[in-house]
Scaffold this active site. Structure first.
Site, PDB file in Angstrom:
ATOM      1  N   ASP A 141       0.864  -1.160   0.000  1.00 40.26           N
ATOM      2  CA  ASP A 141       0.000   0.000   0.000  1.00 40.26           C
ATOM      3  C   ASP A 141       0.924   1.240   0.000  1.00 40.26           C
ATOM      4  O   ASP A 141       2.108   1.121   0.316  1.00 40.26           O
ATOM      5  CB  ASP A 141      -0.865  -0.069   1.266  1.00 40.26           C
ATOM      6  N   ASP A 143       0.131   5.205   1.131  1.00 41.86           N
ATOM      7  CA  ASP A 143       0.035   6.076   2.309  1.00 41.86           C
ATOM      8  C   ASP A 143       0.055   5.273   3.610  1.00 41.86           C
ATOM      9  O   ASP A 143      -0.674   4.288   3.734  1.00 41.86           O
ATOM     10  CB  ASP A 143      -1.267   6.888   2.279  1.00 41.86           C
ATOM     11  N   ASP A 149       1.020   9.641   5.679  1.00 43.19           N
ATOM     12  CA  ASP A 149      -0.221   9.952   4.965  1.00 43.19           C
ATOM     13  C   ASP A 149      -0.068  11.218   4.126  1.00 43.19           C
ATOM     14  O   ASP A 149       0.300  12.273   4.641  1.00 43.19           O
ATOM     15  CB  ASP A 149      -1.350  10.135   5.996  1.00 43.19           C
ATOM     16  N   THR A 177      -2.025   1.067  -4.624  1.00 44.66           N
ATOM     17  CA  THR A 177      -2.504   2.216  -3.850  1.00 44.66           C
ATOM     18  C   THR A 177      -3.883   2.647  -4.325  1.00 44.66           C
ATOM     19  O   THR A 177      -4.248   2.391  -5.475  1.00 44.66           O
ATOM     20  CB  THR A 177      -1.502   3.393  -3.982  1.00 44.66           C
ATOM     21  N   ASP A 330     -10.111  11.967   4.299  1.00 46.28           N
ATOM     22  CA  ASP A 330     -10.990  12.023   3.126  1.00 46.28           C
ATOM     23  C   ASP A 330     -11.734  10.693   3.041  1.00 46.28           C
ATOM     24  O   ASP A 330     -11.409   9.751   3.759  1.00 46.28           O
ATOM     25  CB  ASP A 330     -10.177  12.308   1.835  1.00 46.28           C
ATOM     26  N   LYS A 338      -8.708  -3.623  -3.758  1.00 41.86           N
ATOM     27  CA  LYS A 338      -7.322  -4.114  -3.805  1.00 41.86           C
ATOM     28  C   LYS A 338      -7.219  -5.616  -4.058  1.00 41.86           C
ATOM     29  O   LYS A 338      -6.165  -6.088  -4.446  1.00 41.86           O
ATOM     30  CB  LYS A 338      -6.573  -3.696  -2.535  1.00 41.86           C
ATOM     31  N   ASP A 362      -1.871  -0.813   5.840  1.00 36.98           N
ATOM     32  CA  ASP A 362      -2.232  -0.314   7.176  1.00 36.98           C
ATOM     33  C   ASP A 362      -3.734  -0.355   7.418  1.00 36.98           C
ATOM     34  O   ASP A 362      -4.179  -0.138   8.535  1.00 36.98           O
ATOM     35  CB  ASP A 362      -1.755   1.137   7.357  1.00 36.98           C
TER      36      ASP A 362
HETATM   37  P1  IMP Z   1      -3.322   4.392  -0.142  1.00 37.94           P
HETATM   38  O1  IMP Z   1      -3.140   4.365   1.344  1.00 37.94           O
HETATM   39  O2  IMP Z   1      -2.010   4.324  -0.859  1.00 37.94           O
HETATM   40  O3  IMP Z   1      -4.283   3.341  -0.611  1.00 37.94           O
HETATM   41  O4  IMP Z   1      -3.901   5.850  -0.566  1.00 37.94           O
HETATM   42  C1  IMP Z   1      -5.127   6.326  -0.099  1.00 37.94           C
HETATM   43  C2  IMP Z   1      -5.228   7.807  -0.285  1.00 37.94           C
HETATM   44  O5  IMP Z   1      -5.045   8.202  -1.646  1.00 37.94           O
HETATM   45  C3  IMP Z   1      -6.603   8.349   0.035  1.00 37.94           C
HETATM   46  O6  IMP Z   1      -6.776   8.561   1.408  1.00 37.94           O
HETATM   47  C4  IMP Z   1      -6.665   9.662  -0.741  1.00 37.94           C
HETATM   48  O7  IMP Z   1      -6.137  10.716   0.047  1.00 37.94           O
HETATM   49  C5  IMP Z   1      -5.712   9.455  -1.914  1.00 37.94           C
HETATM   50  N1  IMP Z   1      -6.388   9.387  -3.229  1.00 37.94           N
HETATM   51  C6  IMP Z   1      -6.082  10.124  -4.288  1.00 37.94           C
HETATM   52  N2  IMP Z   1      -6.826   9.791  -5.347  1.00 37.94           N
HETATM   53  C7  IMP Z   1      -7.654   8.821  -4.949  1.00 37.94           C
HETATM   54  C8  IMP Z   1      -8.657   8.052  -5.641  1.00 37.94           C
HETATM   55  O8  IMP Z   1      -8.955   8.205  -6.828  1.00 37.94           O
HETATM   56  N3  IMP Z   1      -9.292   7.123  -4.888  1.00 37.94           N
HETATM   57  C9  IMP Z   1      -9.000   6.908  -3.597  1.00 37.94           C
HETATM   58  N4  IMP Z   1      -8.054   7.580  -2.930  1.00 37.94           N
HETATM   59  C10 IMP Z   1      -7.377   8.550  -3.604  1.00 37.94           C
HETATM   60 MG    MG Z   2      -2.652   3.252   3.388  1.00 34.78          MG
END
Ligand code: IMP
Ligand code: MG
Length: 403
Positions: A141, A143, A149, A177, A330, A338, A362
């Site tokens: 993943d 963030d 984050d 992601t 958000d 996923k 996470d």
């Molecule tokens: P991850 O933890 O890598 O899965 O990223 C999640 C974060 O990506 C979300 O909390 C958003 O802030 C950001 N994000 C940006 N674009 C998108 C989208 O199109 N869908 C979902 N999350 C997005």
């Molecule tokens: Mg994450």
């Protein structure tokens, strides 16, 4: 609730019994006295016995899972929602290891905690993987797992040499992601530290460098490392990686589902008076906070649950997989999830087995989390910070060396 989460809670409950029976916080004795060591020894023994029993229960479940007699699994009776185990979990050995790290048995006031169990399960999963076969694909993943984050993977991030090491071992790596962009530049901006390191690396041959891919928007946009691209990433056409089931996701359905989700999110913004704006994308719709504002956890969770229920109840929501989740500040509803993202990575690399794939993330709480869906496609590790990801990769490297 996800299997892992249930098992963790159940384990926490099981370990509470010896803790209550053996810890003696009120006895008069000096710290480090012999009696303290003795109590720790007894607690350790009891905890280990419990771990061994649960490990046996899971092994029994795997036998029933493999011969099609799942109804006779005792674990299935105890935890009806229990999912598929792709490998055994070496809980006894893992507990012994984590007890040495965290001195769980030595504690008199704080019982085995959720984090103790989470980390023990991660270790048990790594041991199960390494013991059963070779890990061939790791998916990460973004963030909170690779970087904080909303931050980027900058060149000083200690995870970079670890990922380069994985590639050097001929493992495949995917970053799976939710962040959904259609342009390679956006991902390159956020991942530049890693991309540059791979590009510059003299120890990696081209085939190893080309073993890094990025799956964005959960399961919507695939990019591959490409030394000839100015941003080191190139978009991969959907025709090259879509799974057969995904080919039936029509554009009309996608638009319809996002319309339903958008209207649910709009209702939440107005009903809960959220300081947020709507963001509609190709394959997602979300709300993000207005400048300088923050939403609180309850607002975010309520929004996720409302959006999830409304989409689930719509006709299109039954035809098309989607993922509604709380991203910390958000809320997004994405097309796909996923599990599809990881399955597509496995397929892209020629069909890597679920039992040889590890997803590290996470977000594993079932309500409003997006990594837990990956559990359908592979084994998983639940980390709580980028530092824990680094620690986990180091643990994996040591286990593999020792084998
Ligand atoms: P991850 O933890 O890598 O899965 O990223 C999640 C974060 O990506 C979300 O909390 C958003 O802030 C950001 N994000 C940006 N674009 C998108 C989208 O199109 N869908 C979902 N999350 C997005
Ligand atoms: Mg994450």
């Amino acid at each position: 609730m996800t299997t892992r989460y249930r098992v963790e809670y159940a384990l926490k409950g099981l370990l509470a019994v010896p803790f209550v029976l053996h810890s003696q916080p009120t006895v008069q004795y000096k710290e480090h006295s012999r009696s303290l060591a003795h109590i720790a020894e007894i607690s350790h023994k009891r905890y280990v016995e419990i771990m061994r029993d649960v490990e046996t229960l899971i092994n029994d479940h795997i036998v029933h899972q493999n011969d099609g007699s799942i109804g006779r699994s005792k674990l299935k009776l105890l935890v009806p929602a229990v999912g598929t185990f792709f490998t055994p979990l070496l809980l006894e050995e893992a507990f012994k290891y984590q007890d040495q790290q965290r001195f769980i048995s030595h504690r008199r006031f704080v019982p085995p905690s959720f984090n103790d169990i989470r980390l023990t399960l991660n270790t048990a999963q790594l041991m199960g993987l390494v013991n059963a076969s070779k890990v061939e694909l790791l998916t990460f993943d973004g963030d909170v797992t690779l970087y904080d984050d909303g931050a980027s993977l900058t060149e000083d991030n200690p995870v970079i040499p670890r990922i380069v090491h994985l590639l050097h071992q001929n493992k495949k790596v995917g970053i799976v992601t939710a962040a959904g962009y259609t342009e390679a530049e956006k991902y390159a901006e956020r991942l530049h530290g890693l991309l540059d390191a791979i590009h510059k690396s003299s120890e990696l041959v081209d085939a190893q460098k080309n073993s890094l891919i990025v799956m964005g928007g959960e399961s919507n946009f695939l990019f591959k490392f490409d030394a000839s691209s100015p941003v080191l990433l190139t978009y991969v056409e959907r025709s090259e990686w879509l799974l057969d089931e995904m080919k039936s996701w029509s554009e009309e359905d996608i638009t319809e589902l996002l319309d339903v989700a958008e209207s649910a999110l709009r209702d939440c913004v107005s009903n809960l008076n959220l300081p947020a704006a709507i963001l509609r994308k190709d394959r997602a719709v979300g709300i993000y906070p207005l400048d300088g504002k923050k939403m609180h956890r309850e607002q975010l969770e309520e929004t996720v649950l409302v959006a999830q229920q409304i989409v689930e109840m719509s006709e299109v929501g039954r035809r098309l997989p989607f993922c509604a989740f709380n991203g910390g500040n958000d809320v997004f509803v994405d097309i796909g999830d996923k599990s599809w993202g990881v399955l597509a990575c496995q397929r892209y690399f020629g069909g890597i087995a679920r039992s040889k794939t590890l997803h590290i993330g996470d977000q594993f709480l079932s309500a409003g989390a997006n990594d837990f869906k990956a559990r359908l496609a592979c084994t998983t590790a639940w980390i709580s910070s980028p530092a824990e990801t680094v620690q986990l990769l180091d643990e994996l490297a040591v286990l593999e060396e020792d084998k």
